[in-house]
Design an enzyme around this catalytic site. Structure first.
Site, mmCIF file in Angstrom:
data_model
loop_
_atom_site.group_PDB
_atom_site.id
_atom_site.type_symbol
_atom_site.label_atom_id
_atom_site.label_comp_id
_atom_site.label_asym_id
_atom_site.label_seq_id
_atom_site.Cartn_x
_atom_site.Cartn_y
_atom_site.Cartn_z
ATOM 1 N N ASP A 10 0.848 -1.194 0.000
ATOM 2 C CA ASP A 10 0.000 0.000 0.000
ATOM 3 C C ASP A 10 0.887 1.249 0.000
ATOM 4 O O ASP A 10 1.106 1.887 1.040
ATOM 5 C CB ASP A 10 -0.958 -0.029 1.200
ATOM 6 C CG ASP A 10 -1.996 -1.131 1.046
ATOM 7 O OD1 ASP A 10 -2.409 -1.410 -0.096
ATOM 8 O OD2 ASP A 10 -2.383 -1.737 2.065
ATOM 9 N N LYS A 32 0.796 -7.834 -2.671
ATOM 10 C CA LYS A 32 -0.560 -7.412 -3.039
ATOM 11 C C LYS A 32 -0.494 -5.993 -3.578
ATOM 12 O O LYS A 32 0.059 -5.100 -2.925
ATOM 13 C CB LYS A 32 -1.483 -7.458 -1.817
ATOM 14 C CG LYS A 32 -2.925 -7.083 -2.155
ATOM 15 C CD LYS A 32 -3.852 -7.366 -0.990
ATOM 16 C CE LYS A 32 -3.866 -6.284 0.042
ATOM 17 N NZ LYS A 32 -4.551 -5.047 -0.380
ATOM 18 N N ASP A 59 -5.556 -6.646 -5.945
ATOM 19 C CA ASP A 59 -6.706 -6.432 -5.050
ATOM 20 C C ASP A 59 -7.454 -5.166 -5.462
ATOM 21 O O ASP A 59 -7.230 -4.097 -4.905
ATOM 22 C CB ASP A 59 -6.167 -6.347 -3.607
ATOM 23 C CG ASP A 59 -7.160 -5.759 -2.630
ATOM 24 O OD1 ASP A 59 -8.372 -5.949 -2.809
ATOM 25 O OD2 ASP A 59 -6.710 -5.095 -1.660
ATOM 26 N N LYS A 61 -10.939 -5.315 -5.838
ATOM 27 C CA LYS A 61 -12.285 -5.459 -5.244
ATOM 28 C C LYS A 61 -13.383 -4.988 -6.205
ATOM 29 O O LYS A 61 -14.158 -4.069 -5.903
ATOM 30 C CB LYS A 61 -12.388 -4.679 -3.934
ATOM 31 C CG LYS A 61 -11.440 -5.152 -2.846
ATOM 32 C CD LYS A 61 -11.738 -4.448 -1.532
ATOM 33 C CE LYS A 61 -10.805 -4.867 -0.416
ATOM 34 N NZ LYS A 61 -9.400 -4.430 -0.570
ATOM 35 N N HIS A 63 -16.768 -4.450 -8.027
ATOM 36 C CA HIS A 63 -18.160 -4.459 -7.549
ATOM 37 C C HIS A 63 -18.956 -3.557 -8.488
ATOM 38 O O HIS A 63 -18.963 -2.330 -8.340
ATOM 39 C CB HIS A 63 -18.208 -3.931 -6.101
ATOM 40 C CG HIS A 63 -19.552 -4.060 -5.454
ATOM 41 N ND1 HIS A 63 -19.783 -3.699 -4.139
ATOM 42 C CD2 HIS A 63 -20.731 -4.515 -5.921
ATOM 43 C CE1 HIS A 63 -21.058 -3.938 -3.835
ATOM 44 N NE2 HIS A 63 -21.644 -4.420 -4.909
ATOM 45 N N ASP A 64 -19.624 -4.163 -9.477
ATOM 46 C CA ASP A 64 -20.361 -3.370 -10.474
ATOM 47 C C ASP A 64 -21.375 -4.307 -11.134
ATOM 48 O O ASP A 64 -21.524 -5.459 -10.712
ATOM 49 C CB ASP A 64 -19.363 -2.781 -11.491
ATOM 50 C CG ASP A 64 -19.876 -1.483 -12.115
ATOM 51 O OD1 ASP A 64 -21.086 -1.399 -12.406
ATOM 52 O OD2 ASP A 64 -19.077 -0.565 -12.317
ATOM 53 N N ASN A 67 -21.965 -7.203 -16.483
ATOM 54 C CA ASN A 67 -21.322 -6.974 -17.777
ATOM 55 C C ASN A 67 -20.019 -6.183 -17.635
ATOM 56 O O ASN A 67 -19.011 -6.497 -18.264
ATOM 57 C CB ASN A 67 -22.301 -6.228 -18.700
ATOM 58 C CG ASN A 67 -21.737 -6.042 -20.082
ATOM 59 O OD1 ASN A 67 -21.408 -7.013 -20.755
ATOM 60 N ND2 ASN A 67 -21.573 -4.798 -20.492
ATOM 61 N N THR A 68 -20.060 -5.173 -16.768
ATOM 62 C CA THR A 68 -18.863 -4.346 -16.563
ATOM 63 C C THR A 68 -17.756 -5.150 -15.881
ATOM 64 O O THR A 68 -16.581 -5.068 -16.257
ATOM 65 C CB THR A 68 -19.233 -3.109 -15.698
ATOM 66 O OG1 THR A 68 -20.245 -2.387 -16.397
ATOM 67 C CG2 THR A 68 -18.045 -2.218 -15.445
ATOM 68 N N THR A 122 -12.585 -6.483 6.855
ATOM 69 C CA THR A 122 -12.089 -6.669 8.230
ATOM 70 C C THR A 122 -12.127 -5.355 9.032
ATOM 71 O O THR A 122 -11.921 -5.364 10.235
ATOM 72 C CB THR A 122 -10.648 -7.211 8.218
ATOM 73 O OG1 THR A 122 -9.843 -6.359 7.384
ATOM 74 C CG2 THR A 122 -10.592 -8.622 7.685
ATOM 75 N N ARG A 184 -2.368 -9.062 13.101
ATOM 76 C CA ARG A 184 -1.511 -8.189 13.914
ATOM 77 C C ARG A 184 -0.771 -8.998 14.959
ATOM 78 O O ARG A 184 -1.331 -9.936 15.543
ATOM 79 C CB ARG A 184 -2.362 -7.125 14.650
ATOM 80 C CG ARG A 184 -3.064 -6.110 13.765
ATOM 81 C CD ARG A 184 -2.051 -5.123 13.188
ATOM 82 N NE ARG A 184 -2.692 -4.005 12.506
ATOM 83 C CZ ARG A 184 -3.060 -4.003 11.218
ATOM 84 N NH1 ARG A 184 -2.874 -5.084 10.481
ATOM 85 N NH2 ARG A 184 -3.591 -2.915 10.684
ATOM 86 N N ARG A 214 0.793 -2.706 6.895
ATOM 87 C CA ARG A 214 1.564 -1.691 7.612
ATOM 88 C C ARG A 214 2.546 -2.231 8.641
ATOM 89 O O ARG A 214 3.590 -1.610 8.878
ATOM 90 C CB ARG A 214 0.587 -0.704 8.285
ATOM 91 C CG ARG A 214 -0.096 0.213 7.281
ATOM 92 C CD ARG A 214 -1.348 0.860 7.817
ATOM 93 N NE ARG A 214 -2.450 -0.097 7.949
ATOM 94 C CZ ARG A 214 -3.698 0.236 8.256
ATOM 95 N NH1 ARG A 214 -4.005 1.505 8.470
ATOM 96 N NH2 ARG A 214 -4.639 -0.690 8.349
HETATM 97 O O1 LIG Z 1 -9.094 -7.461 0.070
HETATM 98 C C1 LIG Z 1 -8.239 -7.132 0.900
HETATM 99 O O2 LIG Z 1 -7.054 -7.346 0.675
HETATM 100 C C2 LIG Z 1 -8.695 -6.608 2.195
HETATM 101 C C3 LIG Z 1 -9.941 -6.997 2.598
HETATM 102 C C4 LIG Z 1 -10.377 -6.735 3.910
HETATM 103 O O3 LIG Z 1 -11.464 -7.128 4.323
HETATM 104 N N1 LIG Z 1 -9.532 -6.054 4.732
HETATM 105 C C5 LIG Z 1 -8.296 -5.609 4.333
HETATM 106 O O4 LIG Z 1 -7.594 -5.023 5.160
HETATM 107 N N2 LIG Z 1 -7.879 -5.840 3.052
HETATM 108 C C6 LIG Z 1 -6.568 -5.306 2.605
HETATM 109 O O5 LIG Z 1 -5.518 -5.893 3.387
HETATM 110 C C7 LIG Z 1 -4.518 -4.929 3.701
HETATM 111 C C8 LIG Z 1 -4.357 -4.856 5.201
HETATM 112 O O6 LIG Z 1 -3.356 -3.940 5.518
HETATM 113 P P1 LIG Z 1 -2.870 -3.695 7.015
HETATM 114 O O7 LIG Z 1 -4.080 -3.397 7.851
HETATM 115 O O8 LIG Z 1 -1.946 -2.515 6.882
HETATM 116 O O9 LIG Z 1 -2.157 -4.960 7.453
HETATM 117 C C9 LIG Z 1 -4.925 -3.637 3.037
HETATM 118 O O10 LIG Z 1 -4.221 -3.535 1.808
HETATM 119 C C10 LIG Z 1 -6.415 -3.785 2.754
HETATM 120 O O11 LIG Z 1 -6.790 -3.128 1.562
#
Ligand SMILES: O=C(O)c1cc(=O)[nH]c(=O)n1[C@@H]1O[C@H](COP(=O)(O)O)[C@@H](O)[C@H]1O
Length: 238
Positions: A10, A32, A59, A61, A63-64, A67-68, A122, A184, A214
């Protein structure tokens, strides 16, 4: 997705990614690429990471309307990532369309990318889900419901928290992936995550893979931090 530790890159741009990866000295990782990085750098970031031998979870995600999503997935399949995802809330028809797009876009003789569905993020608590989404069942029930829809649509697994992985495996089988962010260590900051779990908890729940962002990417010594995480994850796999 076989017991992988997936690092969430990220970052705001390729420069930051290069700075992060440089001290790993060419080590091949499972990374990712999320919307922050992809929206800035586009498909080129995937080519760059693949070129360096990394496995990739793209990643975005999706959601549409079906067709799209189908057309978008057809294009994404050409990037030859290992794993892509959609939101299960888009429905079974949309998830099936995602797979059709992936199948159409995958070159002959290549494996189509695995496709998983985000159930409840999450960062969502049960209370928030009840009040904001007006879903009045327990959170685990909602996650299990979305996971069942994903399986019926033919998807390969789901994104969920480690808390729901065991019931999902029990209901849908061990070969259905449970990819779990929100992991974590005890001493880590929770940040915006609500349904967090330690690597030990994730092991006991039998999750397929963990996603760690992170705790590694914002650490002062990312390589050391990664090794520490890998040790913990591998140790708990024994
Ligand atoms: O699809 C995902 O990767 C995702 C789904 C979810 O429910 N929760 C979630 O945290 N993520 C991704 O997982 C990563 C978690 O990052 P940290 O919280 O920094 O460990 C981020 O890149 C989120 O975009």
């Amino acid at each position: 997705m076989d017991n992988s530790l997936i690092i969430a890159l990220d970052f705001a741009n390729r420069n930051e990614v290069e700075q992060f990866l440089q001290p790993f000295n060419g080590k091949q990782l499972f990374v990712k690429v999320g919307m922050e990085l992809f929206y800035q750098e586009g498909p080129e970031i995937v080519h760059y990471l693949k070129g360096n031998g990394h496995r990739i979870f793209l990643d975005l995600k999706l959601h549409d309307i079906p067709n799209t999503v189908k057309s978008a997935m057809k294009g994404l399949a050409r990037l030859e990532c290992d794993l892509v995802n959609v939101h299960a809330a888009g429905g079974k028809e949309m998830m099936r369309a995602a797979l059709e797009g992936l199948d159409e876009g995958t070159a002959a003789g290549r494996m189509r990318p695995s496709c998983i569905a985000v159930t409840q993020l999450t960062s969502t608590s049960e209370d928030q889900m009840n009040k904001e989404q007006l879903i009045s069942v327990p959170l685990e029930t909602s996650v299990l419901h979305y996971a069942s829809l994903a399986k019926e649509a033919g998807l390969d697994g789901v994104v969920c928290s480690a808390w729901e992985a065991k019931p999902i495996r029990e209901k849908l089988g061990d070969s259905f992936y449970t990819v779990t962010p929100g992991i974590r260590m005890e001493e880590d900051n929770t940040g915006d995550q609500k349904r967090i779990a330690t690597p030990e908890f994730a092991r006991d729940a039998g999750v397929s893979s963990i996603v760690v962002g992170r705790s590694i990417t914002r650490s002062t010594d990312p390589v050391n931090s990664y090794e520490k995480w890998l040790d913990a994850w591998r140790r708990v796999q024994l």
